[in-house]
Design an enzyme around this catalytic site. Sequence first.
Site, mmCIF file in Angstrom:
data_model
loop_
_atom_site.group_PDB
_atom_site.id
_atom_site.type_symbol
_atom_site.label_atom_id
_atom_site.label_comp_id
_atom_site.label_asym_id
_atom_site.label_seq_id
_atom_site.Cartn_x
_atom_site.Cartn_y
_atom_site.Cartn_z
ATOM 1 N N ASP A 14 0.826 -1.217 0.000
ATOM 2 C CA ASP A 14 0.000 0.000 0.000
ATOM 3 C C ASP A 14 0.857 1.262 0.000
ATOM 4 O OD1 ASP A 14 -2.528 -0.921 -0.233
ATOM 5 O OD2 ASP A 14 -3.137 -0.579 1.832
ATOM 6 N N ASP A 50 3.381 -9.328 9.203
ATOM 7 C CA ASP A 50 3.645 -7.915 8.966
ATOM 8 C C ASP A 50 5.041 -7.746 8.386
ATOM 9 O OD1 ASP A 50 1.175 -7.165 9.776
ATOM 10 O OD2 ASP A 50 1.775 -6.440 11.759
ATOM 11 N N ASP A 67 7.788 -6.388 9.246
ATOM 12 C CA ASP A 67 9.009 -6.533 10.034
ATOM 13 C C ASP A 67 9.161 -7.925 10.638
ATOM 14 O OD1 ASP A 67 6.735 -5.810 11.601
ATOM 15 O OD2 ASP A 67 8.036 -5.543 13.325
ATOM 16 N N ASP A 116 -7.669 -7.190 13.583
ATOM 17 C CA ASP A 116 -7.295 -8.516 14.076
ATOM 18 C C ASP A 116 -8.177 -8.948 15.246
ATOM 19 O OD1 ASP A 116 -6.323 -6.526 15.673
ATOM 20 O OD2 ASP A 116 -4.223 -7.139 15.576
#
Length: 689
Positions: free
Chosen positions: A267, A326, A328, A420
Site C-alpha cells: 500500500d 507484517d 518486520d 485482528d
Amino acid sequence: MAPSLDFSNWWPKDARKGTPVVVKMENPNYSVVEIDGPDAAFRPVEKSRGKNAKQVTWVLLLKAHRAVGCLAWIASLFWALLGTIKKRLIFRQDVAMASEKLGKGKLLFTVIKAFLVTSLTILAFEVVAYLKGWHYFRNPSLHIPRSTDIQGLLHLVYVTWLSVRADYIAPPIQALSKFCVALFLIQSVDRMILSLGCFWIKYKKIKPRIEGDPFKSDDVEGSAYEYPMVLVQIPMCNEREVYEQSISAVCQLDWPKDRLLVQVLDDSDDESIQYLIKAEVAKWNQKGVNIIYRHRLVRTGYKAGNLKSAMSCEYVQAYEFVAIFDADFQPNPDFLKQTVPHFKDNPDLGLVQARWTFVNKDENLLTRLQNINLCFHFEVEQQVNGVFLNFFGFNGTAGVWRIKALEESGGWLERTTVEDMDIAVRAHLNGWKFIFLNDVKVLCEVPESYEAYRKQQHRWHSGPMHLFRLCLPAIITCKIAIWKKANLILLFFLLRKLILPFYSFTLFCIILPLTMFVPEAELPVWVICYVPVFMSFLNILPSPKSFPFIVPYLLFENTMSVTKFNAMVSGLFQLGSSYEWVVTKKAGRSSESDLLASAEMESKIMNQLQIQRGASESELTELNRMKAAPVPVKRVNKIYRKELTLAFLLLTASVRSLLSAQGVHFYFLLFQGVTFLLVGLDLIGEQMS
C-alpha cells in the site's frame, strides 16, 4: 562532729510536694540548701556528660554543610532541566509534530493544567501556613479559634480552606479513590489468576502437540497431497527499512513450492519504495518462488482493506489456509510445519497463533520495558486463555487462519483500527477455536522511539473500545454459552481494555497528587507501594532478565496510562482520533544470523545480477541507488505537553508531602514525577551504552 540531718520523718514518704525548708548551719563547712522535696534531695546524680559549645558548633556546621550541598544539588538539577528544555525547544523549531495536532487531546490537557494550577496555589497556602505555624489543626486537643479571633486575611482564608476541604472536597475524593482501589484490586486478582494458570501449565507441561508425522504418506506418488495449499500474505505500507528481510524470510519457508503462494500486499504511496519491492518480488520469482505483487491505487480501510482486497482474488479459493506476517516479521523456515499440522483432524480449529520475539529488545530502556509487557502478554495472557478457553485476541500477524473460518465470520472488516481483534471476536462468536503456540517464535521489532510507541499504544487502546461498542449487541444476542459472553464483556473488554487504563490514570496520576493537599483522603501505603510492586513482580516473571528494571517498569506503566486513558476515551465515545492509523516506524534491525546470511548473499552478487538479466545496466544502477540505505537523519526530540504538565503536578505534590513527613508518598511522587519528566522531554528512548 557534724550533726545528723534526718528529715525523712518530717513528711509522708508518698508525698511529692511540701513546704521548702531552709537550714542554716553555724559550721562554715556547710552551705545553705534549698529542698523542694525528699526525692529532690536524695535523687542519684546523672552521670551524662553535657555537650560543650565547641561540639555544638561542629554539629551545626555539619548540618549546614549538608543543607548547602542538598540545595546545590537541587539547583544544579533545576539548571540542567532548564537547559534540557531550552535545547528541546530549539531542536523542535520548524518541526512538524504530527502527534500534537491542534485540538487533539485539548480537553485532557486543559484538565491537567487546571489540576496543576490548583495544586500550585494550594501548595503556596500550605507552605505559608507551615511557616506561620498554622498547622495546629493536626492536634485535635488544641483549641481552634473562631473567625472573630483570627487576625489576618491570609489566616482566615487558610482556615476557611480547611473547612471547605474537610466538608466538600475530601468526601468525593474519598469515594472516587475507594472505587479506583476496588477496581485496582479486581484487576490484581485477575492478574494473579492468570499467573497461577501459567504456573499450572508449566507444572503440568500442557501444550498443543502434533501426533505422529502429519506429512508422512504410504503412497510415494501422492506424497504431496499431505501438504495443504497455503497462502502467505505480507501487508506493508512504505516499509523501506524492512521489506527485503521479510520477503526473504517468507520466500525461504520450508514448504512445497507448488502448494505455496506468497502475496506481497503493498500500500506504499512512495513510488521509489514500490519500485524496490517490485524488484525484490521479481528476484524471488525468478528463483522459482510462487510470489505475486499487489498494489492498491486507493488505500481505503488501511490494513483491513488491504487484506480484504487480497482475499477477493479468484485464485484464493484454491487455498485452505492463510498465514499473515507484517513487514518486520521474519519467520523461521519451519514455521508452517510447526503450525499447519495442528489443523489436521481438528475441524473446529480456526486460528493458530505463534509468539513474537524481538531482535531489538535490548536497544534502549524503552524497548526493555516493552519486552516485559509483551512477554507477559504472550506467555501468560495468550497462553492461559488459549489452553483453558480456546480464545484470545488475534495479534494481527505471525498466525495461520483457516480460510473457511474467515469467510464464515464475515471476512476482514474496515470498521475499526483493530481488524485482528475484530475478526477474532466474530470467529469466537461463530464457534471457532484458537490455539496459541508459545514454543513457535517469530522474530520482529518493537518501536525504539517514544513517538512511535505512543502512536502504537493509542491505536491498540482506542480500537478495542470502538470495537466494544460495535460488538456488544452481537455478543448479547449470539447463541454461545453465558460464561463465554461474560468472559468477553467483563474480562476481555471491560476489565483488561477499559478498567486498567482508567484506574491507573485516575488513581496514580490524579487522586494520589490531590491527596497530598487533602490529607483526609490519603491513600494507604499498600495501595501505593506494596500491591503495585507485587503486580510488577508478576509481570516480570516471564522475562526474569528484566528484574533490575522492576521500578522503572512500574513508573513507566503509570506514565503510559495518560496515553492509554486518552485513547480509551476517544475509542469509547468515537472521537476523531479513534480511527487514526499511523504505521509504526521500523528500524530494520536483524539478528546476527540474518546479518551473516546477508553477507553471504552479498558475496553471491554475480548470481543476483544473472537473475536480473532482463534489466539493463542503467536500471540496475538506479535500483542500487534507491536500495542504498538513506542518510540517517538526526533524531529530533519532541516535547509532550500532557506528560510534562503531569510531571510538574506530581513534583508539586511531592513537595507538599515533605511538609507532612510522608516518606513513602514523597519518594513515589518524586520518582513518578521524574519519569513523567523524562517521557515528556522524549528522553525515554535514548540509546543505551
